[in-house]
Design a protein around this motif. Structure first.
Motif, PDB file in Angstrom:
ATOM      1  N   GLU A 141     -21.674 -24.913  13.069  1.00 51.52           N
ATOM      2  CA  GLU A 141     -20.288 -24.992  12.606  1.00 51.52           C
ATOM      3  C   GLU A 141     -19.967 -23.867  11.617  1.00 51.52           C
ATOM      4  OE1 GLU A 141     -17.251 -28.110  10.398  1.00 51.52           O
ATOM      5  OE2 GLU A 141     -19.146 -28.845  11.183  1.00 51.52           O
ATOM      6  N   SER A 142     -20.848 -23.651  10.657  1.00 49.13           N
ATOM      7  CA  SER A 142     -20.626 -22.579   9.678  1.00 49.13           C
ATOM      8  C   SER A 142     -20.627 -21.213  10.349  1.00 49.13           C
ATOM      9  CB  SER A 142     -21.712 -22.605   8.601  1.00 49.13           C
ATOM     10  OG  SER A 142     -21.690 -23.814   7.910  1.00 49.13           O
ATOM     11  N   TYR A 143     -21.537 -21.024  11.294  1.00 47.86           N
ATOM     12  CA  TYR A 143     -21.637 -19.745  11.998  1.00 47.86           C
ATOM     13  C   TYR A 143     -20.396 -19.505  12.857  1.00 47.86           C
ATOM     14  CZ  TYR A 143     -23.959 -15.858  14.350  1.00 47.86           C
ATOM     15  OH  TYR A 143     -24.294 -14.622  14.822  1.00 47.86           O
ATOM     16  N   GLY A 144     -19.919 -20.544  13.491  1.00 51.79           N
ATOM     17  CA  GLY A 144     -18.691 -20.432  14.285  1.00 51.79           C
ATOM     18  C   GLY A 144     -17.488 -20.109  13.421  1.00 51.79           C
ATOM     19  N   GLN A 145     -17.398 -20.734  12.243  1.00 53.96           N
ATOM     20  CA  GLN A 145     -16.307 -20.437  11.320  1.00 53.96           C
ATOM     21  C   GLN A 145     -16.384 -18.988  10.832  1.00 53.96           C
ATOM     22  OE1 GLN A 145     -16.640 -23.404   8.263  1.00 53.96           O
ATOM     23  NE2 GLN A 145     -15.720 -25.012   9.522  1.00 53.96           N
ATOM     24  N   LEU A 146     -17.592 -18.508  10.594  1.00 56.74           N
ATOM     25  CA  LEU A 146     -17.774 -17.121  10.180  1.00 56.74           C
ATOM     26  C   LEU A 146     -17.298 -16.164  11.274  1.00 56.74           C
ATOM     27  CD1 LEU A 146     -19.033 -15.086   8.114  1.00 56.74           C
ATOM     28  CD2 LEU A 146     -21.139 -15.284   9.426  1.00 56.74           C
ATOM     29  N   THR A 147     -17.674 -16.429  12.505  1.00 56.61           N
ATOM     30  CA  THR A 147     -17.252 -15.590  13.625  1.00 56.61           C
ATOM     31  C   THR A 147     -15.730 -15.609  13.775  1.00 56.61           C
ATOM     32  OG1 THR A 147     -19.326 -16.100  14.749  1.00 56.61           O
ATOM     33  CG2 THR A 147     -17.564 -15.180  16.096  1.00 56.61           C
ATOM     34  N   ASN A 148     -15.143 -16.793  13.725  1.00 53.56           N
ATOM     35  CA  ASN A 148     -13.689 -16.904  13.855  1.00 53.56           C
ATOM     36  C   ASN A 148     -12.971 -16.206  12.702  1.00 53.56           C
ATOM     37  OD1 ASN A 148     -13.884 -18.344  16.226  1.00 53.56           O
ATOM     38  ND2 ASN A 148     -13.798 -20.333  15.205  1.00 53.56           N
ATOM     39  N   CYS A 149     -13.525 -16.297  11.514  1.00 51.55           N
ATOM     40  CA  CYS A 149     -12.933 -15.654  10.346  1.00 51.55           C
ATOM     41  C   CYS A 149     -12.876 -14.141  10.536  1.00 51.55           C
ATOM     42  CB  CYS A 149     -13.735 -16.013   9.098  1.00 51.55           C
ATOM     43  SG  CYS A 149     -13.095 -15.289   7.565  1.00 51.55           S
ATOM     44  N   THR A 150     -13.971 -13.539  11.006  1.00 56.39           N
ATOM     45  CA  THR A 150     -13.966 -12.085  11.227  1.00 56.39           C
ATOM     46  C   THR A 150     -12.962 -11.701  12.307  1.00 56.39           C
ATOM     47  OG1 THR A 150     -15.791 -12.186  12.832  1.00 56.39           O
ATOM     48  CG2 THR A 150     -16.378 -11.817  10.518  1.00 56.39           C
ATOM     49  N   PHE A 151     -12.799 -12.566  13.303  1.00 56.43           N
ATOM     50  CA  PHE A 151     -11.839 -12.283  14.376  1.00 56.43           C
ATOM     51  C   PHE A 151     -10.404 -12.367  13.874  1.00 56.43           C
ATOM     52  CE2 PHE A 151      -9.083 -13.922  17.780  1.00 56.43           C
ATOM     53  CZ  PHE A 151      -9.101 -12.819  18.614  1.00 56.43           C
ATOM     54  N   VAL A 152     -10.098 -13.417  13.111  1.00 57.43           N
ATOM     55  CA  VAL A 152      -8.731 -13.614  12.616  1.00 57.43           C
ATOM     56  C   VAL A 152      -8.334 -12.486  11.662  1.00 57.43           C
ATOM     57  CG1 VAL A 152      -7.297 -15.129  11.190  1.00 57.43           C
ATOM     58  CG2 VAL A 152      -8.706 -16.094  13.000  1.00 57.43           C
ATOM     59  N   ILE A 153      -9.238 -12.086  10.811  1.00 52.81           N
ATOM     60  CA  ILE A 153      -8.933 -10.985   9.892  1.00 52.81           C
ATOM     61  C   ILE A 153      -8.698  -9.696  10.678  1.00 52.81           C
ATOM     62  CG2 ILE A 153      -9.888  -9.519   8.071  1.00 52.81           C
ATOM     63  CD1 ILE A 153     -11.085 -12.026   6.845  1.00 52.81           C
ATOM     64  N   ALA A 154      -9.512  -9.427  11.680  1.00 51.42           N
ATOM     65  CA  ALA A 154      -9.304  -8.238  12.510  1.00 51.42           C
ATOM     66  C   ALA A 154      -7.959  -8.302  13.216  1.00 51.42           C
ATOM     67  CB  ALA A 154     -10.434  -8.105  13.527  1.00 51.42           C
ATOM     68  N   LEU A 155      -7.597  -9.477  13.689  1.00 47.69           N
ATOM     69  CA  LEU A 155      -6.318  -9.659  14.372  1.00 47.69           C
ATOM     70  C   LEU A 155      -5.156  -9.393  13.419  1.00 47.69           C
ATOM     71  CD1 LEU A 155      -5.408 -10.570  17.209  1.00 47.69           C
ATOM     72  CD2 LEU A 155      -5.228 -12.876  16.303  1.00 47.69           C
ATOM     73  N   ASN A 156      -5.239  -9.924  12.206  1.00 48.89           N
ATOM     74  CA  ASN A 156      -4.167  -9.746  11.223  1.00 48.89           C
ATOM     75  C   ASN A 156      -4.065  -8.316  10.712  1.00 48.89           C
ATOM     76  OD1 ASN A 156      -3.298 -12.397  11.346  1.00 48.89           O
ATOM     77  ND2 ASN A 156      -4.692 -13.069   9.738  1.00 48.89           N
TER      78      ASN A 156
END
Length: 153
Positions: free
Chosen positions: A69-84
């Motif tokens: 769960e933590s690793y998935g949140q980390l991956t999603n966080c890097t994606f969302v920041i890149a998107l923004n």
């Protein structure tokens, strides 16, 4: 004929101009993403991941069920920041970021997510003893049979 050559030359020039401007936009975009993006994923994503991992016992870092769960949140966080930030994802910064994460948190983990260890003696013993006994039995049977040559021919 000269009109066609001029038209063809202007099309080629236009084509190369479009490619060059697109390439320049991507280079500028990547250059601006580098420092800002790296700072954002370090301060936002990594900070949260560190807190999650510190809350977990060090012995459970290699247990995928505890860290997924933590690793998935980390991956999603890097994606969302890149998107923004209009950055490409994944990029070399994300790759370097995750390599550092793996070297720090998952360095001693096996590929399957479990630490490798020998099985208990009650399981390992039969796998050692049974082939030895079968080898000795077959050897004794061959020696015994070779001494009794009367029934073979």
């Amino acid at each position: 004929m000269a009109l066609c050559d001029t038209s063809l030359t202007s099309r080629n020039t236009f084509f190369w101009l479009v490619i060059a401007s697109s390439l320049a936009f991507h280079i500028v975009s990547v250059a601006t993403c580098s420092a800002d993006y790296q700072y954002a994923i370090e301060e936002i994503c990594l900070a949260k991941f560190k807190l999650d991992m510190e809350a977990l016992d060090h012995r459970h870092w290699c247990n995928w069920d505890d860290t997924v769960e933590s690793y998935g949140q980390l991956t999603n966080c890097t994606f969302v920041i890149a998107l923004n930030m209009d950055c490409f994802w994944p990029n070399h910064l994300v790759n370097d970021f995750f390599i550092r994460i793996h070297k720090h948190y998952f360095q001693n983990c096996a590929l399957s997510g479990r630490l490798l260890q020998d099985p208990p003696s009650r399981i390992l013993g039969p796998f050692i003893v049974v082939p030895i006994l079968i080898t000795l039995l077959i050897t004794a049977l061959v020696v015994w049979r070779s001494k009794r040559s009367e029934g073979i021919m």
